[in-house]
Scaffold this active site. Sequence first.
Site, PDB file in Angstrom:
ATOM      1  N   CYS B  22       2.180  67.170   9.173  1.00  0.00           N
ATOM      2  CA  CYS B  22       2.887  67.994  10.141  1.00  0.00           C
ATOM      3  C   CYS B  22       3.411  69.259   9.437  1.00  0.00           C
ATOM      4  O   CYS B  22       3.413  69.338   8.200  1.00  0.00           O
ATOM      5  CB  CYS B  22       4.031  67.223  10.785  1.00  0.00           C
ATOM      6  SG  CYS B  22       5.435  66.960   9.700  1.00  0.00           S
ATOM      7  N   CYS B  25       6.159  68.761   6.814  1.00  0.00           N
ATOM      8  CA  CYS B  25       5.669  68.152   5.579  1.00  0.00           C
ATOM      9  C   CYS B  25       4.893  69.172   4.740  1.00  0.00           C
ATOM     10  O   CYS B  25       4.946  69.138   3.520  1.00  0.00           O
ATOM     11  CB  CYS B  25       4.825  66.917   5.881  1.00  0.00           C
ATOM     12  SG  CYS B  25       5.858  65.488   6.333  1.00  0.00           S
ATOM     13  N   CYS B 102       1.927  62.444  11.886  1.00  0.00           N
ATOM     14  CA  CYS B 102       1.821  62.968  10.526  1.00  0.00           C
ATOM     15  C   CYS B 102       1.559  61.846   9.517  1.00  0.00           C
ATOM     16  O   CYS B 102       2.228  60.812   9.534  1.00  0.00           O
ATOM     17  CB  CYS B 102       3.103  63.716  10.177  1.00  0.00           C
ATOM     18  SG  CYS B 102       3.219  64.190   8.443  1.00  0.00           S
ATOM     19  N   CYS B 105       5.027  61.709   6.963  1.00  0.00           N
ATOM     20  CA  CYS B 105       6.359  61.284   7.404  1.00  0.00           C
ATOM     21  C   CYS B 105       6.297  60.303   8.570  1.00  0.00           C
ATOM     22  O   CYS B 105       7.330  59.901   9.085  1.00  0.00           O
ATOM     23  CB  CYS B 105       7.211  62.507   7.766  1.00  0.00           C
ATOM     24  SG  CYS B 105       6.626  63.373   9.231  1.00  0.00           S
ATOM     25  N   ASP B 337      55.390  31.057  -4.303  1.00  0.00           N
ATOM     26  CA  ASP B 337      54.980  29.845  -3.602  1.00  0.00           C
ATOM     27  C   ASP B 337      55.518  29.859  -2.178  1.00  0.00           C
ATOM     28  O   ASP B 337      56.416  30.625  -1.842  1.00  0.00           O
ATOM     29  CB  ASP B 337      55.535  28.607  -4.324  1.00  0.00           C
ATOM     30  CG  ASP B 337      54.895  28.431  -5.690  1.00  0.00           C
ATOM     31  OD1 ASP B 337      53.785  28.947  -5.879  1.00  0.00           O
ATOM     32  OD2 ASP B 337      55.519  27.793  -6.549  1.00  0.00           O
TER      33      ASP B 337
HETATM   34 ZN   LIG Z   1       5.398  65.069   8.486  1.00  0.00          ZN
END
Ligand SMILES: [Zn+2]
Lengths: 183, 522
Positions: B22, B25, B102, B105, B337
């Site tokens: 894409c 990317c 893509c 990714c 205690d």
């Molecule tokens: Zn991508």
Amino acid sequence: MRLVFAMAETHERAPTVIDRYYTRWYKTDMKGRSCEDHCILQHSNRICIITLAESHPILQQGRKIKSIDYRISDGCSRLNNKVSGKSKRGGQFLTEFAPLCRITCTDDIEYTIFSCIRGRLLEVNEDILKRPDLLLDKPSTDGYIAVILPKLEESKTVTKGLLTREEYEDVISKRNTQPQESL
Amino acid sequence: MMLSLKDKDRAVIRKLLAAGCCGRCVLRFCCVGKYSSYQQSCEDIEKELLAFLGTDDAEQSHDASGETETGDPPCKKMKLESPGENASAGGAPEPKVQSGVCVACVGVLQHFCDQSYAKQVSDVVRKGEYRFDSLMFAVSLPAQLSVREHSLWLHIKKEVREKSMCLDKEDVVQVKDAFKWAVQGLVGKELGASVLANSAFEVSVGFAHPETDGDCHFLATECPDCFKPTKNKASVFTRMAVVKALEKISDTKFLRHYPCPPVSPSSKCTPLDTTCLHAPVFIAGRYNKFSRELPQTPWVIDGERRMEGSVEELIANPLLTAFKADGFNFCSSGREDVDVRTLGNGRPFAIELLNPHRAKFNRSEMRQLQETINTSSDKIRVRDLQIVTREATSRMKEGEEEKTKSYSALIWTQKPITPADLDCFAKIKELKIDQKTPLRVLHRRPLAVRQRHIHSMSASYLDTHHFTLQLRTQAGTYIKEFVHGDFGRTKPNLGALMETEVDILELDVESVDVDWPPAVPE
Ligand SMILES: [Zn+2]
């Protein structure tokens, strides 16, 4: 055998440490040995303190201790017991009839003190080696014999074969009124 | 130029587009580090990329004409070397953006970087009803994206190296970063909060892509020692393990087992639930405990509750409500205690409130909260309540062993006493005692002998069998055992000092000398 009791007079005071945090359990005539009574103090956290019951022959009038020995055989001494860490690794594991120590009185009569319950040995009382009188003067506190930690899953069942305080008092009063059968 | 691409990126871009990357990317692999480049829409980025490839020759000729400054009209050269001619001459196909998901990714940067996704995330955050004015944005991605990334890197390594020898795999912008640059601003805007690299409030999103989960599997046979099963992880293929394996594996081995470039996925990734987490808030103060029937923490034996209420619950419950927190951790400077009261200035404590939905309270609101706690129960009282940092809470435990604690104990003696019998205590200073681990805690602590100091003591006579003993001791001293002796396991003990049997009937902590937290003026 004559027994001296001082139970009644101790109760004009508030409950003791033992009353508040421990349950008293008893083993009478341990291993068939007449009057060799043990008392086991069980803390609410399951830890058990092994002591002589007040009716044990050693604690009767005029007896004196000659020696106390935690070396129960050539190969095994309770003095060598060491525990480490929260899980108490390395402690000797004891069954009901495991001897803890041998006590010899000045009349050369020897008594064996037993574990009475299953569990891991945490400590023995080295103070009574140096001061045997502690055992005679404070048998249920400073003169204790050993501290044992039962397994978590057995904490409810380890005291199964033992007597409650009431049952113990019953046994003692019968022992005092009826003549002892001699073997 | 918007995308700040260089001439030598052209070869990289062509190869990536052909492989099915894409637009975002492509920018990543061209090492474009400008945030705003990723904030444009996918379509715009891809349009620009194609335009950039298209202007290839035009630009070269323009540059050339600029440099040589010949009088030739530029249009002439442009005609001579048209893009079409150039492409056919080199045998390369016409560049175009692939229409599918893509390969790099798996859709994260294609379908989840827009306003509608930002709105979807923001709606979930708003439902949590947190109060915040900044946030940090975290994203978790499927581990196999690293495998795909590696494959693509090998695919274009040569072209990238031609661009510049100093560029390496580390210079490629990570999917994670590109995603954040594209979308976190939109989320911040939607929520009216600034997005910071570090904020107490974290919004986490994530993606899964089951279709390609198998991408990682061959790594387990090649680098088995990177994928050791751990108890709390559902899968051995964690991102860390995959990255480590990819660092180890040789290129030849990798290429033998995995396609280069990767296979195009048929489906896009699915978003995981958006989660919010606010860093813990720490509250400190001091408490008094006025009851002898109140444990500090809930007292449970064999799963059954032994006593109603506890100090920590009485303090924490109103805080949990006010801070809208999910839970808490309580810690204090020592503890008393069940049957022991804590008087005086009280005992310092700190509470960690987990995932508070509201974290900011001013002084007067804190004072109000303290008042709420104090009116809710007469068994405890709190003072100096304040918000502190996590680091500051360590001051409470600092040198705890050396701190002094003061106690008041009601003592019973077996033998009758006179006031004169108690004079001896004032003379005893810095008494050293040896304490074996008390029998009452021995089941959960190691057996040891610890030396403790009793700094000073004083006594007030009550009657022939009772007196009050005041003690100042080193922290960590077991007072009850010092008094009754614990079967002679604490030496010396009060009974030994007085040569009679003694017992402790009541115990109060009078002060815990820790100078933290600072006092808050009323
Ligand atoms: Zn991508």
